[in-house]
Enzyme design. Sequence first.
Site, PDB file in Angstrom:
ATOM      1  N   PHE A  18     -21.229  39.375  -2.497  1.00  0.00           N
ATOM      2  CA  PHE A  18     -22.337  40.327  -2.520  1.00  0.00           C
ATOM      3  C   PHE A  18     -22.631  40.899  -1.137  1.00  0.00           C
ATOM      4  CE2 PHE A  18     -22.720  36.882  -5.557  1.00  0.00           C
ATOM      5  CZ  PHE A  18     -22.723  37.570  -6.750  1.00  0.00           C
ATOM      6  N   SER A  50     -17.769  36.615   3.156  1.00  0.00           N
ATOM      7  CA  SER A  50     -18.274  36.597   4.539  1.00  0.00           C
ATOM      8  C   SER A  50     -17.348  35.769   5.430  1.00  0.00           C
ATOM      9  CB  SER A  50     -19.693  36.041   4.594  1.00  0.00           C
ATOM     10  OG  SER A  50     -19.735  34.721   4.076  1.00  0.00           O
ATOM     11  N   SER A 122     -26.429  21.817   2.287  1.00  0.00           N
ATOM     12  CA  SER A 122     -26.791  22.166   3.652  1.00  0.00           C
ATOM     13  C   SER A 122     -27.490  20.988   4.334  1.00  0.00           C
ATOM     14  CB  SER A 122     -27.730  23.374   3.577  1.00  0.00           C
ATOM     15  OG  SER A 122     -27.927  23.960   4.811  1.00  0.00           O
ATOM     16  N   HIS A 142     -31.508  31.094  -2.752  1.00  0.00           N
ATOM     17  CA  HIS A 142     -32.591  32.026  -2.464  1.00  0.00           C
ATOM     18  C   HIS A 142     -33.948  31.560  -2.974  1.00  0.00           C
ATOM     19  CE1 HIS A 142     -29.669  34.371  -0.660  1.00  0.00           C
ATOM     20  NE2 HIS A 142     -29.808  35.532  -1.255  1.00  0.00           N
TER      21      HIS A 142
HETATM   22 MG    MG Z   1     -26.306  37.088   0.046  1.00  0.00          MG
END
Ligand code: MG
Length: 209
Positions: A18, A50, A122, A142
Site C-alpha cells: 500500500f 517498502s 514489534s 493501525h
Molecule cells: Mg501503510
Amino acid sequence: MTAQRPPLDIDPETVKGFLHPDEGLALHDAALGVADVGAVLEVGSYCGRSTVWIGTACRSTGNVLFAVDHHRGSEEHQRGEAYHDPDLFDPEAVVMNSFPEFRRTLERAGLNDVVVPVVATSALAARRWSTPLGMVFIDGGHSEAAAFTDLDSWAPHVATGGILAIHDLFERPEDGGQAPWKIYQAALASGGFEALPQVRTLGLLRRSG
Ligand code: MG
C-alpha cells in the site's frame, strides 16, 4: 531529490502493498542519507514493498535493514476485514502468513544479503534491542495500541541525526485511521524530533541533538 533512479532490481509495484512510489522514493532517499548514523529498521514489512525501496538504499551504502513483522497480518488483513488477501491465507494453519511472499520478494529484489527478517511482534523484537538506528519506518498495525507500541518500542533507538518515518498519516478522521497521525504528533510533542516535509501520507521526522 535524487538525481538518478534508484538501482531497483524489481518494480516495487509488483509487490503487494500500500506504499505509493513517491513515498517509496522518499524512504529510499532518507535511508541513503543515514548510512553513517546507524542500521535501518522497518516495522510492518508485509510482502516487502517498502523493503525493496529501503533495502535497495541499504545495499548501495553497505547498511543493514532489519525487517520486523510477525507476518500474521494487521487487524485489517484478517478474514472478513477490508484488506484481507486470500492469497496470503494459510488454510491449514488457519492464519494469515505473508512470510513466504516476503521471502520471494527478497529473492527477486536481490536483497538476501541486506535484509534481516525478524519474524516477531514489534514488542518482542524490541525487548532486548540495543543497536542504534539511523532510521525507523513504522507501518505496522493501525490500532492505537499497536501504533503506540511501535512508537514506544523503536523511537528511543533512533540515533541523533536519524530519521523516524511513519506511514498512513491522515490529519482528518474522514480521510483515514488516526493512530499513525497520533503517534506522529506524539513524537513531535516529545521534543526529540523535528518535522521534515511530508510526502503524501508519509511523515518524516529527524532526531534532533
Ligand atoms: Mg501503510
